[in-house]
Design a protein around this motif. Structure first.
Motif, PDB file in Angstrom:
ATOM      1  N   GLU A   3     -59.499  14.133   3.314  1.00  0.00           N
ATOM      2  CA  GLU A   3     -59.967  15.095   4.277  1.00  0.00           C
ATOM      3  C   GLU A   3     -58.807  15.811   4.937  1.00  0.00           C
ATOM      4  O   GLU A   3     -57.660  15.348   4.909  1.00  0.00           O
ATOM      5  CB  GLU A   3     -60.835  14.405   5.332  1.00  0.00           C
ATOM      6  CG  GLU A   3     -60.117  13.295   6.085  1.00  0.00           C
ATOM      7  CD  GLU A   3     -61.025  12.596   7.090  1.00  0.00           C
ATOM      8  OE1 GLU A   3     -62.267  12.645   6.940  1.00  0.00           O
ATOM      9  OE2 GLU A   3     -60.477  11.996   8.029  1.00  0.00           O
ATOM     10  N   SER A   9     -57.065  16.874  19.056  1.00  0.00           N
ATOM     11  CA  SER A   9     -58.473  17.257  19.001  1.00  0.00           C
ATOM     12  C   SER A   9     -58.792  18.213  20.148  1.00  0.00           C
ATOM     13  O   SER A   9     -59.686  19.055  20.027  1.00  0.00           O
ATOM     14  CB  SER A   9     -59.370  16.024  19.063  1.00  0.00           C
ATOM     15  OG  SER A   9     -59.098  15.272  20.219  1.00  0.00           O
ATOM     16  N   PHE A  91     -59.897  25.893  13.414  1.00  0.00           N
ATOM     17  CA  PHE A  91     -60.114  25.058  12.238  1.00  0.00           C
ATOM     18  C   PHE A  91     -59.078  25.368  11.171  1.00  0.00           C
ATOM     19  O   PHE A  91     -58.821  26.528  10.864  1.00  0.00           O
ATOM     20  CB  PHE A  91     -61.506  25.309  11.642  1.00  0.00           C
ATOM     21  CG  PHE A  91     -62.639  24.953  12.552  1.00  0.00           C
ATOM     22  CD1 PHE A  91     -63.444  25.941  13.096  1.00  0.00           C
ATOM     23  CD2 PHE A  91     -62.916  23.622  12.854  1.00  0.00           C
ATOM     24  CE1 PHE A  91     -64.504  25.613  13.933  1.00  0.00           C
ATOM     25  CE2 PHE A  91     -63.963  23.292  13.699  1.00  0.00           C
ATOM     26  CZ  PHE A  91     -64.755  24.291  14.235  1.00  0.00           C
ATOM     27  N   ASP A 107     -61.860  19.035  11.425  1.00  0.00           N
ATOM     28  CA  ASP A 107     -62.808  19.047  12.533  1.00  0.00           C
ATOM     29  C   ASP A 107     -62.313  19.849  13.737  1.00  0.00           C
ATOM     30  O   ASP A 107     -62.983  19.886  14.764  1.00  0.00           O
ATOM     31  CB  ASP A 107     -63.188  17.634  12.939  1.00  0.00           C
ATOM     32  CG  ASP A 107     -64.322  17.082  12.087  1.00  0.00           C
ATOM     33  OD1 ASP A 107     -64.458  15.855  12.004  1.00  0.00           O
ATOM     34  OD2 ASP A 107     -65.054  17.900  11.495  1.00  0.00           O
TER      35      ASP A 107
ATOM     36  N   GLN B  38     -72.591  22.791   9.511  1.00  0.00           N
ATOM     37  CA  GLN B  38     -71.735  22.584  10.676  1.00  0.00           C
ATOM     38  C   GLN B  38     -72.507  21.927  11.798  1.00  0.00           C
ATOM     39  O   GLN B  38     -73.549  22.437  12.235  1.00  0.00           O
ATOM     40  CB  GLN B  38     -71.137  23.904  11.167  1.00  0.00           C
ATOM     41  CG  GLN B  38     -70.099  23.692  12.280  1.00  0.00           C
ATOM     42  CD  GLN B  38     -69.479  24.978  12.784  1.00  0.00           C
ATOM     43  OE1 GLN B  38     -70.096  26.038  12.754  1.00  0.00           O
ATOM     44  NE2 GLN B  38     -68.240  24.882  13.261  1.00  0.00           N
ATOM     45  N   GLN B  42     -67.678  20.336  15.352  1.00  0.00           N
ATOM     46  CA  GLN B  42     -67.054  19.889  14.112  1.00  0.00           C
ATOM     47  C   GLN B  42     -66.794  21.085  13.207  1.00  0.00           C
ATOM     48  O   GLN B  42     -67.355  22.162  13.404  1.00  0.00           O
ATOM     49  CB  GLN B  42     -67.945  18.876  13.380  1.00  0.00           C
ATOM     50  CG  GLN B  42     -68.097  17.554  14.121  1.00  0.00           C
ATOM     51  CD  GLN B  42     -68.841  16.532  13.297  1.00  0.00           C
ATOM     52  OE1 GLN B  42     -68.871  16.597  12.062  1.00  0.00           O
ATOM     53  NE2 GLN B  42     -69.434  15.550  13.950  1.00  0.00           N
ATOM     54  N   ARG B  45     -68.661  21.870   6.904  1.00  0.00           N
ATOM     55  CA  ARG B  45     -68.539  20.884   5.826  1.00  0.00           C
ATOM     56  C   ARG B  45     -69.154  21.470   4.570  1.00  0.00           C
ATOM     57  O   ARG B  45     -70.324  21.883   4.571  1.00  0.00           O
ATOM     58  CB  ARG B  45     -69.228  19.575   6.202  1.00  0.00           C
ATOM     59  CG  ARG B  45     -69.069  18.463   5.175  1.00  0.00           C
ATOM     60  CD  ARG B  45     -69.655  17.167   5.706  1.00  0.00           C
ATOM     61  NE  ARG B  45     -71.112  17.170   5.655  1.00  0.00           N
ATOM     62  CZ  ARG B  45     -71.857  16.650   4.665  1.00  0.00           C
ATOM     63  NH1 ARG B  45     -71.260  16.132   3.609  1.00  0.00           N
ATOM     64  NH2 ARG B  45     -73.158  16.679   4.722  1.00  0.00           N
TER      65      ARG B  45
END
Lengths: 114, 112
Positions: A3, A9, A91, A107, B38, B42, B45
């Motif tokens: 990943e 974060s 992102f 994420d 999504q 986050q 994906r």
């Protein structure tokens, strides 16, 4: 499953300061991207990077922004002289070689400018 | 870049099959159709992508008619955890670094 990882974060910074957002792409990927998403809005493309240079960039990615791959594993986004409107989720994404390979996203880093 | 149109929102109940259709009338010959999911706070994906006909993986199926002007993402037997925004994107392949252009997506809400 491999990943994309992003740090930190959450980043809180005073307006006018510089921030560096960090990303570790999937290890065998060669194409790297930054996107941002302002709260409640669409995901927007910022920049793509391949072979140690910028491939494409959007109008958002002006002189305030820069990207770098300082070593074999990290990919960074630097924002200078931050403004309130830079507050967003940022992102990172990476992609393997091959035109049919999808981009895989981390994420994100939530950037809050005070 | 081909523009995509998909419903703003959909509701479903647990255990049902959900089909989200996306139109992309201006899709180019070399474009792939890609779907992302999504969750709040986050990153998107990757779910599935296809070029034509039908593609199936462990989480979804993607149906693409012969004219490729639309596609349908099918989620079998959804659960509450499938509540998310689903994005349909048309992705060019000329120039491997090509950016993704996200629309507003479809907010799927799965109800108990």
């Amino acid at each position: 499953e491999p990943e994309v990882t992003q740090t930190p974060s959450h980043q809180v910074t005073q307006m006018g300061q510089e921030v560096i957002l960090r990303c570790v792409p999937i290890s065998n990927h060669l194409y790297f991207y930054w996107y941002r998403q302002i709260l409640g809005q669409k995901v927007e493309f910022l920049v793509s990077f391949y072979n140690n240079e910028i491939s494409e960039k959007s109008e958002i990615f002006d002189d305030q922004f820069s990207v770098e791959r300082p070593d074999g594993s990290n990919f960074t986004l630097k924002i200078r002289s931050t403004k309130l409107e830079d507050s967003a989720m940022y992102f990172c994404a990476s992609k393997d070689t091959g035109s049919n390979q999808p981009q895989h996203f981390g994420d994100g880093t939530r950037l809050s400018i005070l | 870049l081909a523009k995509t149109t998909q419903p703003i929102s959909m509701d479903s109940y647990e255990g049902q099959e959900v089909n989200i259709t996306c139109s992309h009338n201006n899709i180019a010959t070399n474009d792939y159709i890609t779907w992302y999911q999504q969750f709040p706070s986050q990153g998107p994906r990757f779910i599935i992508q296809g070029y034509k006909t039908k593609v199936t993986n462990e989480v979804a199926s993607l149906f693409i008619p012969a004219d490729r002007k639309s596609s349908t993402l099918s989620l079998p037997r959804v659960s509450l955890s499938d509540t998310a925004v689903y994005y349909c994107l048309v992705r060019g392949t000329s120039g491997s670094a090509r950016q993704l252009t996200f629309g507003s997506g479809t907010q799927l809400t799965v109800l108990p």
